[in-house]
Write an enzyme that holds these catalytic residues in place. Structure first.
Site, PDB file in Angstrom:
ATOM      1  N   ALA A  47       4.730  -3.080  14.529  1.00 29.85           N
ATOM      2  CA  ALA A  47       5.931  -3.231  13.697  1.00 29.85           C
ATOM      3  C   ALA A  47       6.965  -4.225  14.261  1.00 29.85           C
ATOM      4  O   ALA A  47       7.357  -5.174  13.567  1.00 29.85           O
ATOM      5  CB  ALA A  47       6.556  -1.860  13.454  1.00 29.85           C
ATOM      6  N   ASP A 228       5.923   2.856  12.439  1.00 30.55           N
ATOM      7  CA  ASP A 228       6.081   1.693  11.545  1.00 30.55           C
ATOM      8  C   ASP A 228       7.259   1.849  10.604  1.00 30.55           C
ATOM      9  O   ASP A 228       7.840   0.872  10.150  1.00 30.55           O
ATOM     10  CB  ASP A 228       4.798   1.462  10.757  1.00 30.55           C
TER      11      ASP A 228
HETATM   12  O1  MRU Z   1      -1.827  -1.974  11.947  1.00 24.56           O
HETATM   13  P1  MRU Z   1      -1.016  -2.203  13.188  1.00 24.56           P
HETATM   14  O2  MRU Z   1      -1.840  -2.511  14.399  1.00 24.56           O
HETATM   15  O3  MRU Z   1       0.080  -3.215  12.952  1.00 24.56           O
HETATM   16  O4  MRU Z   1      -0.316  -0.799  13.438  1.00 24.56           O
HETATM   17  C1  MRU Z   1       0.518  -0.657  14.553  1.00 24.56           C
HETATM   18  C2  MRU Z   1       1.049   0.719  14.724  1.00 24.56           C
HETATM   19  O5  MRU Z   1       0.790   1.615  13.955  1.00 24.56           O
HETATM   20  C3  MRU Z   1       1.999   0.907  15.870  1.00 24.56           C
HETATM   21  O6  MRU Z   1       1.890   2.197  16.400  1.00 24.56           O
HETATM   22  C4  MRU Z   1       3.449   0.700  15.359  1.00 24.56           C
HETATM   23  O7  MRU Z   1       3.540  -0.513  14.667  1.00 24.56           O
HETATM   24  C5  MRU Z   1       4.435   0.718  16.451  1.00 24.56           C
HETATM   25  S1  MRU Z   1       4.293  -0.712  17.474  1.00 24.56           S
HETATM   26  C6  MRU Z   1       5.507  -0.679  18.657  1.00 24.56           C
END
Ligand code: MRU
Length: 336
Positions: A47, A228
């Protein structure tokens, strides 16, 4: 510490996270369209990292001939729907742009670049602050379970959940990490394991379906994950599979912590039911690195995120402090 994304004279340079850990390489985006594609294809993901990428994408797009701020922002906003940091960063760039109305074009372009750089540097500082708050919650001498990758790679640096783990290690706590593999994109096996190995933090990979086995054995001291998008009632959208881990944690009396910056809060949503969940390509499920692992033509579902109801969340760690239930009040107080 790895530099996930950088603004350079030749363009926006980012680590290609689709190739890790087999290959450590960079992608250079020379147009905002390339930045948008990098976000969509998860060359950069997580995110806060996609928020920084979008901000740099806006700044880059505005250097291109015949640039339209609205088109650039709309295209970047259309890349991934769940992480609110993407929209937060684009809105911040839009607000700055509006405030510069009437200024010379060169000044506007320079200000947009400076703002994107600022968003990146702020993110690192925010993660370090989150780490300081969260480190106190991590039990000494225990195993911490994490899901997906909420580390330096998912942010501008240091990480959210992994930032808390890093800060606990820096504070002298003896901890080791269990990293859920995180099917289907394998962020845990590929990215979290790689990142923690670089830092010499003892790490063990488990497949997603092993978490209950280890919790029942009393092996897990706490869970820390990223987010997210967090609704006003404390419901947390994070990588699919997080909900299952949270339910298992409650069943086994294991604290379940979420580490996320204030920019991940979406207080306009009263509950997690309103969070849009990205559905990704079936191929991510039916193929592993291009090799089929399921019969051709089979039906597939691939939601990229799930929502963990706040009743499973022991605390939410932010850069401004720690929120506990009831989250309606505690999150609003921290957001200020
Ligand atoms: O699909 P992604 O790899 O973008 O998903 C990432 C996540 O779900 C993380 O846990 C979230 O973005 C937090 S990152 C600090």
């Amino acid at each position: 510490m790895v530099e996930t994304i950088e603004w350079k004279p030749e363009g926006v340079v980012m680590i290609d996270q689709t190739r890790l850990p087999r290959e450590f390489s960079y992608v250079t985006c020379t147009s905002y369209q390339e930045v948008a594609e990098a976000i969509r294809s998860m060359v950069i993901r997580g995110a806060p990292a996609i928020g920084v990428a979008a901000a740099m994408g806006v700044a880059l797009g505005m250097q291109q001939p015949n640039a339209s701020m609205d088109t650039i922002c709309d295209d970047l906003a259309g890349t991934r729907p769940t992480a609110v940091n993407l929209f937060w960063a684009i809105d911040r760039m839009k607000r700055l742009y509006a405030s510069l109305d009437g200024k010379p074009a060169a000044e506007i372009r320079a200000a947009l670049v400076a703002e994107a750089q600022k968003i990146k540097l702020e993110d690192i500082a925010v993660n370090q602050a989150m780490g300081r708050h969260g480190a106190e919650l991590i039990p000494d001498g225990k195993t911490v379970l994490t899901h997906c990758n909420a580390g330096a790679l998912a942010t501008a640096g240091y990480g959210t959940a992994l930032g808390v783990i890093r800060a606990a290690v820096e504070a002298g706590k003896k901890i080791d990490v269990f990293a859920d593999e995180t099917r289907p994109f394998l962020q845990g096996a590929r990215l979290t394991a790689w990142e923690l190995q670089q830092d010499n933090i003892p790490t063990t990979i488990i497949t997603d379906n092993m978490a209950g086995y280890f919790m029942r054995q009393g092996r897990i001291g706490c869970v820390v994950v990223g987010a997210d998008r967090i609704a006003a009632n404390g419901d947390v959208a994070n990588k699919v599979g997080t909900y299952s881990v949270a339910v298992l944690a409650k069943e086994n009396n294991v604290p379940f912590y979420v580490a996320a910056p204030i920019s991940t809060l979406d207080l306009t949503l009263t509950s997690g039911d309103q969070i849009p969940i990205e559905q990704r390509s079936p191929r991510e499920v039916t193929e592993v690195f291009g090799v089929p692992v399921a019969p051709e033509g089979i039906a597939v579902q691939n939601p990229a995120f799930d929502v963990t109801p706040s009743r499973y969340v022991t605390a939410i760690i932010t850069e401004k402090g720690i929120a506990r239930a009831p989250y309606e009040g505690s999150l609003r107080d921290l957001a200020g």
